[in-house]
Scaffold this motif. Structure first.
Motif, short mmCIF file in Angstrom:
data_model
loop_
_atom_site.label_atom_id
_atom_site.label_comp_id
_atom_site.label_asym_id
_atom_site.label_seq_id
_atom_site.Cartn_x
_atom_site.Cartn_y
_atom_site.Cartn_z
N TYR A 1 44.86 43.13 36.51
CA TYR A 1 43.54 43.26 37.14
C TYR A 1 43.20 44.75 37.19
O TYR A 1 43.87 45.57 36.55
CB TYR A 1 43.58 42.67 38.55
N MET B 1 41.60 39.65 43.06
CA MET B 1 43.07 39.67 43.05
C MET B 1 43.65 39.89 44.44
O MET B 1 44.79 39.52 44.69
CB MET B 1 43.58 40.75 42.10
N VAL C 1 39.38 38.08 34.26
CA VAL C 1 40.54 38.32 35.11
C VAL C 1 40.12 37.95 36.52
O VAL C 1 38.93 37.90 36.81
CB VAL C 1 41.00 39.80 35.02
N PRO C 2 41.09 37.65 37.41
CA PRO C 2 42.52 37.91 37.41
C PRO C 2 43.32 37.07 36.41
O PRO C 2 42.96 35.94 36.08
CB PRO C 2 42.96 37.52 38.83
N THR D 1 40.86 32.14 40.02
CA THR D 1 41.42 32.52 41.31
C THR D 1 41.85 31.32 42.15
O THR D 1 42.95 31.30 42.71
CB THR D 1 40.41 33.37 42.10
#
Length: 222
Positions: free
Chosen positions: A9, A16, A55-56, A68
């Protein structure tokens, strides 16, 4: 990297941070790969590491996980932070998703203009005190935890969310005594106390460097 938990991240909170919190409370050591250049992100894409190009990214138990909610659910279930049965789990999910909605409103602040940020702060305070915090105040009346009789991921998210709110509005919990007492109890737990100490893997509030890096890596327009 086998056997190690690796988080990919930016060097900042974002989505995150709740994952860091949950791993810390579970007592799981982890390493971090911080994205600082667009080329690093493009390599993740070309290597097929990011299912939805986001991302994460968390490497755990031989898997590379994205999204997530899925990551948090896996960690919570693996480390017994997800209730004792399906009925407790769905209640935990309802609390946790509400808290993520609240925290995501705070997460966008560093990316707003000064005027938009002021308006957003006013909105966050109003919504937090009228819609979200009363729910948790009621749930904690006469109860140590949000769900059942043991710590869950929802409790961990609630500690994180209240601390984020207090960074912006220091007295926001003054009208919510059960929440204030809950926060104090949770902060006294050894794993949480350790995570809150200087030098831990908890990230500070986002600064201009973090914001600039996110814009550049993801090629976003300011």
């Amino acid at each position: 990297m086998s056997g190690k938990v690796v988080l990919t991240y930016f060097n900042g909170r974002g989505k995150m941070e709740s994952i860091r919190w949950l791993l810390a409370v579970a007592g799981v050591e982890f390493e971090e790969v911080n994205l600082t250049k667009r080329e690093e992100y493009l390599k993740l894409l070309s290597d097929g590491e990011l299912m939805y190009e986001q991302v994460p990214l968390v490497e755990i138990d031989g898997m590379k996980l994205v999204q997530t909610k899925a990551i948090l659910s896996y960690i919570a279930a693996k480390y017994h932070l997800y209730g004792k049965d399906l009925k407790e789990r769905v209640m935990i999910d309802m609390y946790a998703e509400g808290l993520r909605d609240l925290m995501e409103m705070i997460m966008v602040l560093p990316f707003l203009s000064p005027d938009a940020k002021k308006t957003k702060l006013d909105e966050i305070k109003s919504i937090a005190t009228s819609r979200y915090l009363p729910v948790f105040e009621k749930a904690l009346a006469g109860s140590q935890y949000l769900v059942g009789n043991q710590l869950s991921c929802a409790d961990v998210h609630l500690v994180e969310a209240t601390l984020m709110l207090e960074e912006k509005f220091p007295t926001i919990l003054s009208e919510f005594p059960a929440l204030k007492a809950f926060q104090a109890r949770m902060k006294s737990l050894p794993a949480i106390d350790k995570f809150l100490q200087p030098g831990s893997k908890r990230k500070p509030q986002p600064d201009d460097v973090y914001t600039k890096t996110v814009f550049e890596v993801l090629n976003l327009k300011i």
